[in-house]
Design a protein around this motif. Sequence first.
Motif, PDB file in Angstrom:
ATOM      1  N   THR A 236       0.935  -0.999   0.055  1.00 47.67           N
ATOM      2  CA  THR A 236      -0.239   0.052  -0.008  1.00 47.67           C
ATOM      3  C   THR A 236       0.604   1.240  -0.158  1.00 47.67           C
ATOM      4  OG1 THR A 236      -1.189  -1.363   1.348  1.00 47.67           O
ATOM      5  CG2 THR A 236      -1.897   1.458   1.370  1.00 47.67           C
ATOM      6  N   SER A 237       0.488   2.097  -0.874  1.00 42.88           N
ATOM      7  CA  SER A 237       1.571   3.285  -1.389  1.00 42.88           C
ATOM      8  C   SER A 237       0.810   4.583  -1.354  1.00 42.88           C
ATOM      9  CB  SER A 237       2.362   3.364  -2.404  1.00 42.88           C
ATOM     10  OG  SER A 237       0.997   3.335  -3.634  1.00 42.88           O
ATOM     11  N   PRO A 238       1.190   5.493  -0.491  1.00 47.42           N
ATOM     12  CA  PRO A 238      -0.028   6.640  -0.711  1.00 47.42           C
ATOM     13  C   PRO A 238      -0.614   7.031  -1.663  1.00 47.42           C
ATOM     14  CG  PRO A 238       2.071   7.563   0.590  1.00 47.42           C
ATOM     15  CD  PRO A 238       1.985   5.315  -0.371  1.00 47.42           C
ATOM     16  N   GLY A 239      -1.987   7.162  -1.657  1.00 45.50           N
ATOM     17  CA  GLY A 239      -2.920   7.766  -2.805  1.00 45.50           C
ATOM     18  C   GLY A 239      -2.616   7.154  -3.802  1.00 45.50           C
ATOM     19  N   GLY A 240      -2.090   5.695  -3.410  1.00 43.62           N
ATOM     20  CA  GLY A 240      -1.602   4.266  -4.720  1.00 43.62           C
ATOM     21  C   GLY A 240      -3.365   3.660  -4.945  1.00 43.62           C
ATOM     22  N   THR A 241      -2.896   2.734  -6.086  1.00 47.25           N
ATOM     23  CA  THR A 241      -3.770   1.907  -6.643  1.00 47.25           C
ATOM     24  C   THR A 241      -4.697   0.810  -5.417  1.00 47.25           C
ATOM     25  OG1 THR A 241      -2.967   0.150  -6.795  1.00 47.25           O
ATOM     26  CG2 THR A 241      -3.427   1.876  -8.612  1.00 47.25           C
ATOM     27  N   ILE A 243      -4.424   1.172  -1.598  1.00 43.93           N
ATOM     28  CA  ILE A 243      -5.359   2.014  -0.844  1.00 43.93           C
ATOM     29  C   ILE A 243      -6.838   2.417  -1.181  1.00 43.93           C
ATOM     30  CG2 ILE A 243      -4.383   4.020  -1.190  1.00 43.93           C
ATOM     31  CD1 ILE A 243      -5.084   2.608   2.176  1.00 43.93           C
ATOM     32  N   ALA A 244      -7.240   2.241  -2.236  1.00 45.27           N
ATOM     33  CA  ALA A 244      -8.448   2.658  -2.878  1.00 45.27           C
ATOM     34  C   ALA A 244      -8.959   1.647  -2.706  1.00 45.27           C
ATOM     35  CB  ALA A 244      -8.324   2.859  -4.225  1.00 45.27           C
ATOM     36  N   ASN A 247     -10.083   0.901   1.119  1.00 47.30           N
ATOM     37  CA  ASN A 247     -11.023   1.716   1.181  1.00 47.30           C
ATOM     38  C   ASN A 247     -12.663   1.063   0.986  1.00 47.30           C
ATOM     39  OD1 ASN A 247     -11.611   4.578   2.482  1.00 47.30           O
ATOM     40  ND2 ASN A 247     -12.365   4.890   0.230  1.00 47.30           N
TER      41      ASN A 247
END
Length: 283
Positions: A236-241, A243-244, A247
């Motif tokens: 999981t990288s910030p603002g990446g696929t 984490i989307a 979520n």
Amino acid sequence: MLKDKKIAFIGSGNMAEALISSLIDSSVFNPDDILCSDISKKRLEYVQNNYTIHASSDNIDVVQKADIIILSVKPQIILKVLDQISETVDSSKLIISIAAGISLEIIQKVLSREGAKTCRLIRAMPNTPALVQTGATALTKGAYASENDLKSAFEIFSAVGKTMEINEDLMDAVTGLSGSGPAYVFLIIDALADAGVKVGLPKDISMALSIQTVLGAARLASESGDPPAKLKDMVTSPGGTTIAGINSLEKGNLKTVLINAVEAATQRSRELGSIQKKNAGLI
């Protein structure tokens, strides 16, 4: 420890076959030292032809000839089977039950027929990945079983995967988690494959990717030694696929749904045990 011993399976379904196949492949038992029984003539012919073991429709026949008996029948019929073999079983034989929800107390009660017979009992809960030697099995030892009996059970079930000892009061929880758990994972694989199709992947490619993803993730979790939360953060990288996607899973309460599934299966295991306990005259 199992040298010169004979093992009998009462019930020759998928789990019994997984054990038979793995015990032969790992040379824990020779085919000549394995017996099985079943009510299905077709099933007996299949097992005998594929593994060259002794197969019989007579439960008492195989019990008499064996040192170790695996009770691999459904919980709904185990009381009938126990009553049938009770006069043949004595303290010279190790009895291992894989029937979900059936306590050692119930088995002891029926086998002893109100008498003072002391039975060497072990309760086991394996799961279906035993069919490909990646099973998870929990064992609990009865009051009259020895440490050597427990070691024998470990040797038997280690042939089909990872094995551990637990207290019997945790066995229903094991049934709800690892016993029923493969079905939850299959459902997740199927959902991932359908999702892949929805976003444009061909069905066969999507299914292959889904299966390999779950297989690889489980192996990484097993071999890395890191907690799943840390492994999740690696992807999981910030603002990446990722984490989307996570979520979205959290909005759908995936974690809560899985926890509820384990709790429901655990409760059902307890209910099945209570029914058979009542049938055995213990409540």
